[in-house]
Structures are given as structure tokens and as C-alpha cells.
Design an enzyme around this catalytic site. Sequence first.
Site, short mmCIF file in Angstrom:
data_model
loop_
_atom_site.label_atom_id
_atom_site.label_comp_id
_atom_site.label_asym_id
_atom_site.label_seq_id
_atom_site.Cartn_x
_atom_site.Cartn_y
_atom_site.Cartn_z
N HIS A 40 -15.98 -16.77 20.50
CA HIS A 40 -16.27 -17.91 21.43
C HIS A 40 -15.85 -19.24 20.82
O HIS A 40 -16.50 -20.10 20.16
CB HIS A 40 -17.90 -17.88 20.84
CG HIS A 40 -18.52 -18.91 22.02
ND1 HIS A 40 -19.77 -18.43 22.31
CD2 HIS A 40 -18.32 -19.83 22.63
CE1 HIS A 40 -20.32 -19.28 23.16
NE2 HIS A 40 -19.17 -20.08 23.67
N ARG A 58 -20.82 -17.06 29.33
CA ARG A 58 -21.67 -16.68 28.46
C ARG A 58 -21.73 -14.94 28.62
O ARG A 58 -21.47 -14.62 29.67
CB ARG A 58 -23.04 -17.00 28.88
CG ARG A 58 -23.60 -18.52 28.24
CD ARG A 58 -23.36 -18.66 26.90
NE ARG A 58 -24.04 -20.04 26.53
CZ ARG A 58 -23.04 -20.92 26.20
NH1 ARG A 58 -21.92 -20.61 26.21
NH2 ARG A 58 -23.29 -21.93 25.73
N GLU A 68 -23.65 -12.15 19.97
CA GLU A 68 -22.41 -12.75 19.30
C GLU A 68 -22.98 -12.68 17.62
O GLU A 68 -23.74 -13.46 17.56
CB GLU A 68 -22.31 -14.05 19.61
CG GLU A 68 -21.67 -14.06 21.10
CD GLU A 68 -20.97 -15.32 21.69
OE1 GLU A 68 -21.30 -16.58 21.13
OE2 GLU A 68 -20.56 -15.49 22.60
C1 DGY Z 1 -20.59 -24.58 25.09
O1 DGY Z 1 -20.54 -25.73 24.86
O2 DGY Z 1 -21.45 -24.16 25.89
C2 DGY Z 1 -19.72 -23.50 24.55
O3 DGY Z 1 -19.95 -22.26 24.87
C3 DGY Z 1 -19.55 -23.83 23.14
O4 DGY Z 1 -18.92 -25.09 22.78
#
Ligand code: DGY
Length: 304
Positions: free
Chosen positions: A270, A222, A251
Site C-alpha cells: 500500500h 482498496r 493489510e
Molecule cells: C489514500 O489516501 O486513501 C491512500 O490509500 C493512502 O494514501
Amino acid sequence: MARIAVTRRLPFPALERLAAAHEVVTWPGVLPPSPGELRAFAAGADGLLCLLTDRVDAALLEAVPSLRAVAVYAVGTDNVDGAAARARGVAVGNTPGVLTEATADLAFALLLAAARRLPDGERAVREGGWRTWEPAGWLGLELHGATLGIVGAGRIGQAVARRAAGFGMEVLLHRPTPLEELLERSDVVSLHVPLGDATRHLIDAVALERMKPTAILVNTARGGIVDQEALADALHAGTIGAAALDVTDPEPLPADHPLLDAPNLIVLPHVGSATDATRARMADMAVDNLLAALAGDPMPHAVA
Ligand code: DGY
């Protein structure tokens, strides 16, 4: 029959199972609903299938008292106020496990791209900067024998460690290796912790200073785990070698964000879990979570 609000079109067969059992309404936009739009859209819903872009906070839960179940279409649930959901008896589930290998592949792709300077080389070929084979052109980091520090040795961190072993890298895990030592010894640092109070800006200016001037930072977890202003400064000053990010905060980054001007930066939209198979399995798990909770059963993939 319950009413389910789904915050984005999910073109996967699992949604047909949901629609066969319940009334499903789908947010029509390509972009996520704003908090106000989400409150209006979810009004009267018993279940919510949301994405990591949708904030499920105390204000939303208060505005939608009918809500009994929230299925997050992601493994990370930092967009949900878990305490507020628990206080209201709202079940919360996620999609763990199925995206481990896809995300580890992407972390390794970023690692390789940064280590061997793939964007620089590709740009040179396209822009006419490559004139002949160069003995000292586009030199990068040899992975064999290099040290990879993994911050967050959960499922995805361990999957990255398995890949690193195949490349002959030495792997340090935090923990047992203390973070400071890991940062100082690693040629590449890859982040795999969830975002929470304890991990927000875990990689700050002080942490970045501990890294080798040649080190590569990879983040597929993240964006909020890294202090991005500090990262931009470190890249501009050359106090770390490169950063390869699949995630940022926010984002997308605004076009004038200092990070986007920084040298030796790779940034992706992402896409860690973005394979057909993984995204379809995530839809299955999110639907399984909702169907179970709305039938009065525990979610099979409940968030503790
Ligand atoms: C998640 O699942 O947390 C990813 O960042 C996106 O699939």
C-alpha cells in the site's frame, strides 16, 4: 487549547503547527492501536488525526463524546462511519488531490511491471535462470495499442488515463462504458473507485470470468473492491493473466492467504501515495482540517 490524539508518528513539519496550537498526544506504537486501545488513547480528545488503519466507528464516537473533529490522513475514508459522525456533529476531513499523481504513477508502475513481467525476469537473473538472450523468453503485453479499462474515472482514474494516452493505449472509462463491456474488451483493468457498499467485491468471480484470459487487473484503490478468493482462483486457473495489487483486504494478508501462492501476482505494501512530497502535503491538509474545525470553521477538505 484543544487535545488532539494522533494515531501514528508523522515526521512532517505540519505536525509542529498542530503542536504549537494544541496539546498533541501521539500513539507510540509502530503498529496501529486496536479498537480498544484507540478508545482508551483517544479518551478526552477534541480532535483525532487518524490513518486508514484506524476504525472510527459508532463505538469509538460513543466512547469519545468529546470528539469534534476527525482528520483522516488519506483520501479514502472507508475507515470512518460517516453517518455516525454526522449524527454526532463530528466534522470529518480527508486529503484529496495531493496524492493523485503519485498514486497514478504507482498504478502505471504496476501496470508496466505486470505487462512486461518484470518480477519474473528479475527473479530469473538473480536465481541463475537466465542463460542467454531468448527469442521467446519473458514475452509480455505491448502497451501501444492495448486497451486499458479504468473503473472509477475520478481524479486518480483520469490521471492514469493521461499516462495511458502517452503510451498509445486505448482507454475505456466506466462510465460511460458499461462495466461488463469494459471487462470484456480490456487488456488491463485498473480500479479507482472508493470502497463502499456499492463497490465491495465489485470485481467478483462473475466479473473476473468476463475478463480476457490474458488480462491484467491493477488495484491501487482498496482491497475490498476485489473478491480476493475469486481472484486467487482465477490466477490459479489461468482465467486471467495477472494481477498487480497495491492494496489487499486485510493489510497485510496473512502468510497463508491463497492469494500469496497464486501465479502472476505482484503485491505491494500500500505505497500509492508514498513519496516524500505527497505524504508531507497530506500531513499539511490533515492539520489544516483539524485547525479549522477546532477553531469553529468548516474544514477546508471536508468529506461530504
Ligand atoms: C489514500 O489516501 O486513501 C491512500 O490509500 C493512502 O494514501
